[in-house]
Structures are given as structure tokens and as C-alpha cells.
Design an enzyme around this catalytic site. Structure first.
Site, short mmCIF file in Angstrom:
data_model
loop_
_atom_site.label_atom_id
_atom_site.label_comp_id
_atom_site.label_asym_id
_atom_site.label_seq_id
_atom_site.Cartn_x
_atom_site.Cartn_y
_atom_site.Cartn_z
CG HIS A 138 -11.90 38.17 -2.80
ND1 HIS A 138 -12.63 37.92 -3.95
CD2 HIS A 138 -10.86 37.30 -2.83
CE1 HIS A 138 -12.04 36.95 -4.64
NE2 HIS A 138 -10.97 36.56 -3.98
CD GLU A 177 -1.91 34.42 -3.74
OE1 GLU A 177 -1.54 35.20 -4.61
OE2 GLU A 177 -3.08 33.99 -3.64
CG ASP A 178 -2.67 37.51 -0.77
OD1 ASP A 178 -1.74 37.28 -1.55
OD2 ASP A 178 -3.84 37.66 -1.15
#
Length: 734
Positions: free
Chosen positions: A61, A90-91
Site C-alpha cells: 500500500h 500511526e500503525d
């Protein structure tokens, strides 16, 4: 996963990375490649244990987003690296400090902006979505690349939406249409905007999408034959001039065909301009304009042009930077066809938008259009403290609007959205000019402030220190900037009136032996069916809650014996918003036409409008005026088939309604009397004078004045003040 599968996946990741470097639109230096490699390594490490819904490794992605940023949008190495890292903070366990330490402040700032957007609450509620949009736009001033990478991220998510459950697909597609497509359009990413709209349609209206797609495929050969036929006719003339060019056909997008079918209420076959023809020519900068008009001349030698449909965006480029010459001509077999003439440079700017400008700008020259737009956007955001949905709707209006170009009195060119008025122009010059606007001259003639401006108009604003915004200005202004400034000013004005109203209420209640305290305020808000205490004070300030109404309340409040028993039975509920520091609109009156008349009406059953909805009136044969919502399923057919029976309508707050009253004056004529009368009227903030007529006869005078007031108590006060003037004998309302 088996060892072989992991190896295969790693090979694919390496292949995708190489392709990313190969397809970059900007030329990458060795230093750039090194930075992108580092970002790639960090992203691979950070996402190594993650997989997408489709089952593939998550790293695909960020690489796909980076490819869109590098090739389709054509941004620089910093943006490519930021795209690779956009989900890392963020992840994964990596922090923003890690990113800053490894890649420097700029990339950290962009990644931070992207993380902030990701952390906005994902809520189905539209106002929450609108609030998110507003917050997202606030990250713009950090770095415009934040929004561009976010658009690329959304574009890739839309491309891979098949793996998502259906409710998520529809939600994401609606959000894309609502927010991302208009933004892509405004930044000049036309190809991505078109792709986002088409992909959204695919999930929001799948049957319609498939139907239009199959029809487009069926007409492909016919379209190609038409383009070949068109090219054949002009080819010789273009070749004779020694031009280096190519002619291409471009099918309109599925979404825009759907929009046309909806707005024009026609079928696919009835849309005549389903495609456009592009002539793209090679040229140096000096001769670009000359060659564009030369090609225009050759095309119009062979085909009759439609003079109304000529658009010259080479002389005055759009504020997105778009340049081209558009003409509509009567092509072969009697069909209107749009021809777009642009040089390779213009074509590149149209395809890449923002990024292509940097390729053609040298040194420190910053791209003007986007800077101006960002500054304007920032102002609109800062002053927009109202309802988020209104803000987004207005903002989108400005995103999508076509442009007009008008001149200042000194001959400078200003770009405004189509539909702009002199008031919008005034606010685009400067907020202070807008706030002090008294009137406007267009092409030397005085015009009303709600006149729609056209390209080429020269606009002069007349200002006055005593002028200030009124409620009507919201009907005159169309741009988000002007409307947000007017709203802020009206809010301040209303708060001042509310403060005065509070003191008036305190005095009037005191005379009724009631002390103004929290309990009394709560009971009054309930008694007058209002929402906040500020609403109460404002209505007292303007006189719509007059002496009599206050007396009625005081007598019911003072009757404590009854109250004691009433309270035993039921406690007065405290309105939840009573302490809110805002004025709310109580939409309780429906008015019709430009004169805002009160007429008898019925609410239609097909869409059941409620107070506050956007509505219109339809004059029916047997039932008088039927009121429909603007988005009623029957609205388009009513408006297209019975346009002459449509009457404009809107819900208003009755405390804001204004009444026109004629007053007759009689008395003894003396010097300066007219001046005194007009002074009394203009000193009263809540009175507007519309008409004035005086005559004298043998030492006596009679006069007639038309004034606009909000309610009877203001009128009584005005009549009393006029009677105080020396020489006036009689003041009567006609």
C-alpha cells in the site's frame, strides 16, 4: 506462509520499489534516491508483520501510494519518502521523533499531518464528517503536500476497495465524493479527481455505473470513427503550416455523464457532448499563444464555431494553473463537439496540476495560484466558527465553481468564482473594504450589491465609515470568505444587542419585583420556547419580547402559591443549551418570493419538509402553494416541466423578519427639520429608511416616510422619538 511464497512476495516488493524509481516524473538525484531507499527500508521494517484485508503484505500500500505521488502527481523526493512513511507513525512502534531524527523536520511534519488526519474520528454522521474535513484542511498550512499525499492514499484505497465489506465501501465512496474529489479538482489533479468520482459512483450506484460503462464501450468504435473523420478534414491544413501535433479523443467520465443525465433529465443517448477532441502541439514558450490561435483559425475555417462557447484560458489561466483554448464547433454529421487546444507544457500542467508548475518555474519562484488559494483557504478556516456542514457546503461551492475575471478600478485582474457579486469582490480585496461597503459601481454605473458579475467587468467599491454588514448581505454574498466574515460580524452585533437586552430585562423585571437570576432565566427560556439565554436577551434587545410579554411572564412567575403546587407535580426542565454562548435560529416562519411574503401553503406529502429545510413553492391547480424540499424526488421534473409555476421559498426566524411601515408626519415648517427627522431615524440601529417624501404649503409641512422595522415596539419607540422633534405636530402610522 511457505518459504517459497515469502520469497516470491519479497521479489515482488523489490520489483515494485525499482518501478517506483523508474516512473518518477521528477528527475531524482543520487541523494534523492538514497533518501527514498532509507524511507523504503524503514517502511518495510515497520510494516513487516502487517497484512491488508486482501491478504497481501501491507507494504504494497505505501509503495502504491508513493508510485501515485511520484508518477501520476509528479511530486518531489521528499513527498515520495513521506508517502512511503505515511502510515508508519500511526500503525507501528516508530514515533515522530524517530522519523525526524532519520529524515529531518520537513518529512516529519508531513508525516505528522497525515497521522493527524488518520486520527480524526471516523463517524457516519455527516456533521462529524464535515468537522473532520475542516480539521483536515487546517493541516494544509503546515504543508500542502500533506493533502496531496492524502488524496493519493485515498485514491489507492478506492482502487482496492473490493476487499472491503459493502457498508464500508459505500461509506468510503460517499466520503470520497464529498471531500476528496473536490479537493483534487481544486489542486488541479484533474485525472485523479475524475478517477475518484468514477470509483465512487461504482460503489454508491453500481447498476448505474455498469450501465453507463457498457454503453461507453458499445460506442467506442463509433467515437473513434468520428475522431478519425474530424482529423482527416483538418490534417492537411495543419500539416501545411508545418505544425508538430497530435489529435486525441477524450471520453467524458462516467460520473460527469451521470451528472448530466441527472441535471438535464435526459438519457445516455440524448447527451450530445460525450467526448472532446484534444489537439496537443509542440512549441516553445514564446510562440505558444500564437500557435494556439493559429490552430483555432484552422479548425474554424473547416467547422463553424459556437461563439458563446469560446474559453480562452491561455490569456487568463484558471487559478489552478490550467491553460488551454476551448471551442465548441459544429463537427461532421451535424454534431457539436468540444475542441481543446493546448501545448505540451499546458497539457502536462492539466494532467499533473500543482507539480508540473515546478518543472517550468525556476529558482525560488513559488507557484502563485496555489499560494493565493491556500492563503484564502486559511482565512476562511480561521473565521469559520459556525456550523461545520454549512462551512463544507460553502467551501465545496468555491472548490468546484467556474471562474470569472474582473478588473479593479486601477486595471488589475482579479479572479472570482462564477456567480460572485460586488460584495464578494469587496471582501476579496480586503476584509475592511468588505465590512465598510456602501455601494458598488460596475463599468461606471451604480448597481445593487447582489448584481452578478461577469468576466471583463470593472468593479469599484464605494465605502463609508458608518456602513456595516446586515442580515441581507448573506443573500448577496456567495463566496465562503465573504459569508464567513459577514456571519462573524453579525454574530458580534447580535451579542452586543443581547448584552443590552440583558440589562433592559434586569430593569423591567425589577419593576415587576422579580430578580434576574439563573432560575428566572431558565424559566423564561422555557416560557418563550427558546434554546439559549442569549436568544432570550437578544429578543428583549430588539423588542420582539416587549413590556407586555415580560409582564405576563412576571405575573405567572410571581404567583408563587400556584407555582408551589405546579412544581410539586412537575419540575421545570432546564433547557440543555441554556448556558451556550450562542444565538440559535428558530426557523418558524415560511416566506415566499423575493419580497418574502407570507402566503397560505401546504407541505407536500412526497418529501415532508420541516422547518429549516431548503425548500421551494409549487403553485398547484387545486391545492394552492405546495411546498417541496429542494432535493425532493419530484423536484427536477417539476422544475423542468413547470418552471413558470415555481416560486422561491425559505424558512426564516420570525425574530429576524422585517416589516415595511409608512408614517405620516405633519407640522410647522422650519429650517433643518428634514435633517432632524432623518437623524432620529438613522440614529436608531434597528430602523432602515426606504423612502422619504416631504412637501410644504403656506408655512406647514407634510411628509411621508417608509421605514423597515422588526416589530411593533421598535415602531412605537420611533414614533415617540419623532414626536419629540420641535415643530412636529402629528405622527401617524398609515
Amino acid at each position: 506462509m511457505t518459504k517459497a511464497a515469502i520469497e516470491k512476495e519479497n521479489k515482488e516488493i523489490a520489483k515494485q520499489y525499482k518501478e517506483l524509481l523508474r516512473i518518477s516524473y521528477q528527475t531524482l538525484s543520487a541523494k534523492d534516491k538514497k533518501m527514498i531507499r532509507s524511507a523504503f527500508d524503514v517502511a518495510v521494517d515497520a510494516h513487516k508483520d502487517q497484512r491488508r484485508k486482501s491478504g497481501e503484505a501491507y507494504i504494497f500500500h505505501p509503495i502504491a501510494v508513493a508510485k501515485i505521488v511520484a508518477s501520476e502527481i509528479g511530486l518531489d523526493a521528499v513527498s515520495i519518502a513521506s508517502a512511503l512513511l505515511h502510515d508508519v507513525v500511526e500503525d507501528t512502534p516508530y514515533t515522530l521523533d524517530d522519523i525526524e531524527r532519520m529524515f529531518g523536520e520537513t518529512i516529519a511534519r508531513i508525516v505528522d499531518g497525515l497521522t493527524k488526519i488518520a486520527h480524526l474520528k471516523k463517524d457516519k454522521d455527516i456533521s462529524q464528517q464535515a468537522e473532520n474535513f475542516r480539521k483536515m484542511l487546517l493541516t494544509l498550512h503546515d504543508d500542502v503536500r500533506v493533502i496531496i499525499i492524502k488524496i493519493a492514499d485515498r485514491y489507492h484505497n478506492m482502487l482496492t476497495l473490493d476487499a472491503m465489506p459493502e457498508d464500508k465501501q459505500v461509506k468510503m465512496a460517499s466520503e470520497t465524493l464529498y471531500i476528496y474529489a473536490p479537493l483534487a479538482h481544486r489542486i488541479g489533479l484533474y485525472n485523479i479527481k475524475t478517477a475518484l468520482e468514477d470509483l465512487s459512483l461504482k460503489y454508491t450506484e453500481p447498476e448505474v455505473y455498469q450501465d453507463i460503462q457498457s454503453k461507453i464501450e458499445q460506442t467506442e468504435e463509433e467515437q473513434q470513427a468520428y475522431i478519425d473523420n474530424f482529423s482527416k478534414i483538418i490534417k492537411n491544413s495543419l500539416d501545411k503550416e508545418g505544425l508538430n501535433y497530435e489529435i486525441k479523443g477524450r471520453m467524458k467520465s462516467t460520473f460527469s455523464i451521470r451528472r448530466k443525465m441527472k441535471t438535464q433529465n435526459v438519457s445516455f443517448d440524448e447527451i450530445y457532448d460525450k467526448f472532446a477532441i484534444r489537439i496537443i502541439y509542440k512549441s516553445d514558450r514564446q510562440n505558444e499563444k500564437f500557435l494556439a490561435w493559429k490552430i483555432y483559425s484552422i479548425v474554424t475555417d473547416h467547422f463553424t464555431p459556437n461563439p458563446i462557447r469560446l474559453r480562452d484560458w491561455i490569456t487568463s489561466p484558471k487559478s489552478t494553473g490550467y491553460e488551454a483554448l476551448h471551442i465548441t464547433v459544429m463537427g461532421p454529421i451535424g454534431k457539436w463537439v468540444e475542441v481543446q487546444i493546448r501545448s505540451e507544457r499546458m497539457h502536462e500542467i492539466a494532467e499533473k496540476g500543482y507539480a508540473a508548475h515546478f518543472k517550468y518555474k525556476h529558482g525560488d519562484q513559488k507557484e502563485q495560484g496555489i499560494e493565493v488559494w491556500l492563503n484564502r483557504l486559511q482565512e476562511a478556516l480561521e473565521t469559520s466558527n459556525g456550523n461545520a456542514v454549512d462551512f463544507v457546503e460553502e467551501f465545496k461551492l468555491n472548490l468546484y465553481s467556474k471562474e470569472i475575471f474582473v478588473f479593479t478600478p486601477k486595471g488589475e485582474l482579479k479572479s472570482l468564482p462564477k456567480g460572485a457579486t460586488p460584495l464578494d469582490f469587496a471582501f476579496s480585496i480586503h476584509t475592511e473594504v468588505g465590512m465598510k461597503t456602501r455601494g458598488a459601481r460596475v463599468n461606471g454605473k451604480l448597481v445593487p450589491l447582489n448584481t452578478e458579475l461577469n468576466s471583463g467587468d470593472q468593479v469599484e467599491i464605494i465605502t463609508s465609515e458608518s456602513a456595516k454588514p446586515t442580515q441581507n448581505w448573506l443573500n448577496y454574498a456567495n463566496t465562503a470568505r465573504a459569508r464567513s466574515k459577514i456571519r462573524s460580524s453579525l454574530k458580534e452585533e447580535k451579542k452586543k444587542i443581547a448584552e443590552e437586552g440583558k440589562e433592559i430585562l434586569r430593569r423591567k423585571l425589577k419593576s415587576q419585583k422579580v430578580t434576574l437570576n439563573e432560575d428566572v432565566i431558565n424559566k423564561m427560556v422555557v416560557y418563550f420556547k427558546l434554546k439559549t439565554s442569549l436568544d432570550l436577551f437578544y429578543r428583549v434587545g430588539i423588542g420582539s419580547i416587549d413590556n407586555q410579554k415580560i409582564k405576563d411572564f412576571a405575573s405567572s412567575y410571581s404567583n408563587s402559591f400556584l407555582n408551589f403546587f405546579k412544581n410539586k407535580i412537575r419540575k421545570t426542565p432546564i433547557p440543555e443549551d441554556v448556558d451556550k454562548d450562542e444565538l440559535t435560529s428558530k426557523y418558524d416562519l415560511l416566506v415566499f418570493g423575493s419580497e418574502e411574503e407570507r402566503l397560505n401553503y401546504k407541505l407536500s406529502k412526497c418529501c415532508n419538509p420541516i422547518p429549516g429545510d431548503e425548500v421551494f413553492g409549487f403553485v398547484s391547480v387545486n391545492d394552492g402553494i405546495k411546498v417541496h424540499k429542494k432535493n425532493c424526488p419530484n423536484a427536477i421534473s417539476l422544475q423542468s416541466n413547470y418552471a413558470y409555476r415555481i416560486i422561491s421559498a425559505k424558512w426564516i426566524d420570525s425574530s429576524q423578519e422585517e416589516y415595511t411601515v409608512d408614517i405620516q408626519l405633519m407640522g410647522i415648517d422650519n429650517l433643518g427639520l428634514v435633517n432632524e427627522i432623518t437623524k432620529v431615524i438613522s440614529d436608531d440601529l434597528n430602523v432602515n429608511m426606504r423612502n422619504l417624501n416631504f412637501g410644504t404649503d403656506g408655512g406647514t409641512f407634510s411628509g411621508r416616510i417608509t421605514v423597515v422595522v422588526k416589530n411593533n415596539s421598535i415602531l412605537k419607540r420611533l414614533v415617540a422619538n419623532l414626536k419629540q422633534i420641535e415643530g412636529i405636530d402629528k405622527v401617524t402610522r398609515i
